[in-house]
Write a protein that holds these residues in place. Structure first.
Motif, short mmCIF file in Angstrom:
data_model
loop_
_atom_site.label_atom_id
_atom_site.label_comp_id
_atom_site.label_asym_id
_atom_site.label_seq_id
_atom_site.Cartn_x
_atom_site.Cartn_y
_atom_site.Cartn_z
N ALA A 1 0.82 -1.21 0.00
CA ALA A 1 0.00 0.00 0.00
C ALA A 1 0.85 1.26 0.00
O ALA A 1 0.41 2.31 -0.44
CB ALA A 1 -0.93 -0.01 1.22
N TRP A 2 2.07 1.14 0.50
CA TRP A 2 2.92 2.33 0.56
C TRP A 2 3.49 2.67 -0.81
O TRP A 2 3.99 3.78 -1.00
CB TRP A 2 4.07 2.09 1.54
CG TRP A 2 4.92 0.92 1.17
CD1 TRP A 2 4.73 -0.38 1.50
CD2 TRP A 2 6.09 0.96 0.35
NE1 TRP A 2 5.70 -1.16 0.94
CE2 TRP A 2 6.57 -0.37 0.23
CE3 TRP A 2 6.79 1.98 -0.30
CZ2 TRP A 2 7.68 -0.69 -0.50
CZ3 TRP A 2 7.91 1.64 -1.02
CH2 TRP A 2 8.35 0.32 -1.12
N LEU A 3 3.43 1.76 -1.75
CA LEU A 3 4.07 2.01 -3.05
C LEU A 3 3.47 3.21 -3.77
O LEU A 3 4.21 4.09 -4.21
CB LEU A 3 3.98 0.75 -3.92
CG LEU A 3 5.01 -0.32 -3.58
CD1 LEU A 3 4.77 -1.57 -4.42
CD2 LEU A 3 6.42 0.19 -3.82
N PRO A 4 2.14 3.28 -3.92
CA PRO A 4 1.61 4.48 -4.58
C PRO A 4 1.91 5.75 -3.82
O PRO A 4 2.16 6.81 -4.43
CB PRO A 4 0.10 4.21 -4.65
CG PRO A 4 -0.15 2.95 -3.97
CD PRO A 4 1.11 2.27 -3.66
N VAL A 5 1.91 5.67 -2.48
CA VAL A 5 2.23 6.85 -1.69
C VAL A 5 3.66 7.28 -1.95
O VAL A 5 3.95 8.47 -2.16
CB VAL A 5 2.00 6.55 -0.19
CG1 VAL A 5 2.41 7.75 0.65
CG2 VAL A 5 0.56 6.18 0.07
N ALA A 6 4.56 6.30 -1.96
CA ALA A 6 5.95 6.64 -2.21
C ALA A 6 6.14 7.20 -3.61
O ALA A 6 6.89 8.17 -3.83
CB ALA A 6 6.81 5.39 -2.03
N ALA A 7 5.43 6.62 -4.57
CA ALA A 7 5.53 7.12 -5.94
C ALA A 7 5.02 8.55 -6.05
O ALA A 7 5.64 9.41 -6.69
CB ALA A 7 4.75 6.21 -6.89
N ALA A 8 3.90 8.81 -5.38
CA ALA A 8 3.35 10.16 -5.42
C ALA A 8 4.30 11.15 -4.76
O ALA A 8 4.51 12.25 -5.26
CB ALA A 8 1.99 10.18 -4.73
N ALA A 9 4.88 10.74 -3.63
CA ALA A 9 5.81 11.63 -2.94
C ALA A 9 7.03 11.90 -3.79
O ALA A 9 7.51 13.04 -3.88
CB ALA A 9 6.21 11.00 -1.61
#
Lengths: 206, 323
Positions: free
Chosen positions: B87-95
């Motif tokens: 779940a953190w992958l899209p967040v990391a990508a967005a960041a």
């Protein structure tokens, strides 16, 4: 008539028992009983290896695939749903691994297979008493291996499942994750592709 | 031979047709020698496939499996699905994307210096000398040729702190290595003309950027700078400069007449507060490689007209400011 019904009933019961046994072993393995998982491995490693070998045509690769498949099966036992047979689930893992491996190293595998087949030509032992027929049989077998190896992985897997391992369409559909009709269609296309590939190799212009 | 007939041949050869269908098809094909030859080829293929049974015995053992499982780490059975692990992958990508966009915009100087004057927002001091209008803002000038963007924060967080900045105070946070300033003038009507200005500079190898406050309305506004930025409030002139909380390394300094050179760096609450004499304003310039002189000026009042005037006190291009 009565006999056939008894046989049918016996097959069904034995199949059910086997399923129950597999299920029981899976449940025990889920609870941490590694011995139960070892029993499953002993029971189905040959099945997995046979399929992997047909897919990879390499003993080392097949053993790698089988090992990886059982490791993944153990790590994902909680995902195994009880309505499918354990073998179906296991073969699905093996199929996916073989497909991934074929995609990643298609060229390398093809080269290795050609080299290996060329090296083993002289030591092939025939099954016929007639040397000429042995040679012909070997030639066809080698051609078939080459054609099979040259097929795309999704074609190769259905040929192996249906025409070599002789699995039923419902099980193939579960392994492939498609409908029975879809599985039949895939098998048909794969056979056609195999025929197209092998025809030039065996000099059959039909 | 058409495709359908060919498919029927394949089904017949591989035993996928029912008995009645197979009999019917064979009867039809018996009159077609080419179809019969094709059927024979498929039946041969099926037989050959069944002969591919020369499978070696697997050498893989239970111990190997056990070792492999132990090597990969035993997971508890019944572990939760791993969807949350990803779940953190899209967040990391967005960041990461956001960071890249911000860095690109910073490098292209698209972020303007923004300040607030008495009537509204004023944007100025973009990196490349190109000012960008901001909604509700008035562009009053270029910030000069600074090589890094300046961000002037006039909302709530002066110098990265929590104190507000009201009218009459300007705070400028730099997100880079250039000087970090917050300064402004709080003009009392009786003493200063509305054209008071303050200039701050950076020293060292970094070029200077500046921002000036054109007009301030109340002294109270300047006082709102509070503890986050340094301030010098003396007779209506408020100078405040603070380091933002963005991790900038300030190299800013402020020159005052006869006094020590003070650094404008510091965290919230620890910012030095330079004292300025009345009317003294800082002069800005370049130092180091840019060799622009640092000019110190003093303001006084004209005896006859009563108007403010500036007098150059000292000028040099070789002053090291801020240590």
């Amino acid at each position: 008539m009565v006999e056939s019904r008894v046989v049918s009933l016996g097959t069904s019961v034995s199949g059910r028992l086997e399923l129950d046994t597999d299920l029981r072993l899976v449940m025990l393995a889920r609870e941490g009983d590694f011995g139960a998982f070892e029993t499953l491995f002993e029971r189905y490693r040959s099945l997995a290896f046979r399929f992997a070998y047909q897919m990879t045509s390499s003993r080392d690769d097949a053993e790698d695939v089988v090992q990886e498949a059982f490791v993944r099966a153990y790590q994902n036992l909680h995902r195994y749903r009880d309505e499918a047979k354990f073998t179906t689930w296991l073969l699905r893992i093996v199929t996916n691994l073989c497909t991934d491996r074929a995609r990643s190293s298609h060229r390398r595998t093809a080269l290795e297979q050609q080299e290996a087949m060329g090296a083993l030509d002289w030591m092939t032992i025939g099954t016929q008493d007639d040397p000429v027929r042995n040679l012909e049989e070997d030639r066809r077998k080698i051609a078939l291996r080459k054609a099979l190896a040259a097929l795309p992985a999704h074609h190769r897997s259905v040929i192996v499942l249906r025409d070599i391992e002789e699995r039923e369409y419902p099980e193939i559909s579960k392994i492939l994750g498609c409908t029975v009709g879809g599985a039949k269609l895939r098998v048909l296309r794969a056979r056609r592709a195999l025929r197209d590939r092998i025809a030039p190799l065996i000099g059959d212009e039909a | 031979m058409n495709r359908k007939r060919n498919d029927d041949l394949i089904r017949l050869a591989f035993g996928d047709l029912r008995e009645s269908e197979a009999e019917q098809l064979r009867a039809e094909l018996s009159k077609d020698p080419q179809a019969m030859r094709e059927l024979g080829a498929y039946e041969g293929l099926r037989a050959d496939l069944r002969c591919l049974d020369d499978i070696p015995e697997p050498q893989i053992s239970t111990e190997m499996i056990r070792d492999a499982i132990l090597k990969q780490g035993l997971k508890p059975a019944g572990a939760r699905p791993s969807i949350l692990n990803f779940a953190w992958l899209p967040v990391a990508a967005a960041a990461t994307l956001f960071g890249v966009v911000v860095v690109q915009r910073l490098n292209t100087g698209e972020i303007p210096v923004v300040t607030r004057s008495g009537s509204g927002l004023v944007a100025k001091g973009t990196q490349s000398g190109v000012t960008m209008p901001i909604a509700g803002a008035e562009v009053i000038g270029s910030g000069g040729s600074i090589d890094r963007p300046l961000v002037l924060d006039t909302t709530k967080n002066v110098g990265g702190g929590s104190e507000g900045v009201g009218d009459g105070a300007v705070a400028m946070n730099s997100k880079t290595d250039i000087g970090n300033f917050a300064f402004g003038t709080a003009q009392t009507e009786s003493k200063f003309a509305p054209e008071k200005f303050a200039i701050a500079t950076t020293v060292g190898s970094r070029p200077a950027g500046f921002a000036s406050l054109k007009q301030s309305s109340t002294r109270q506004g300047a006082e709102k700078l509070g503890s986050q930025g340094s301030r010098s409030k003396e007779d209506g002139t408020t100078l405040a400069f603070g380091n933002g909380s963005v991790g900038a390394r300030p190299k800013s300094g402020f020159a005052s007449r006869g006094g020590p050179i003070r650094s404008g760096a510091g965290k919230a609450g620890n910012v030095p507060r330079p004292k300025l004499e009345e009317g003294m304003l800082a002069a800005a310039g370049r130092s180091g490689a840019d060799s622009e002189p640092l000019v110190m000026i003093e303001t006084d009042q004209d005896g006859q007209s009563g108007a403010q005037r500036a007098t150059e006190v000292e000028s040099t291009s070789n002053v090291l400011v801020g240590g």
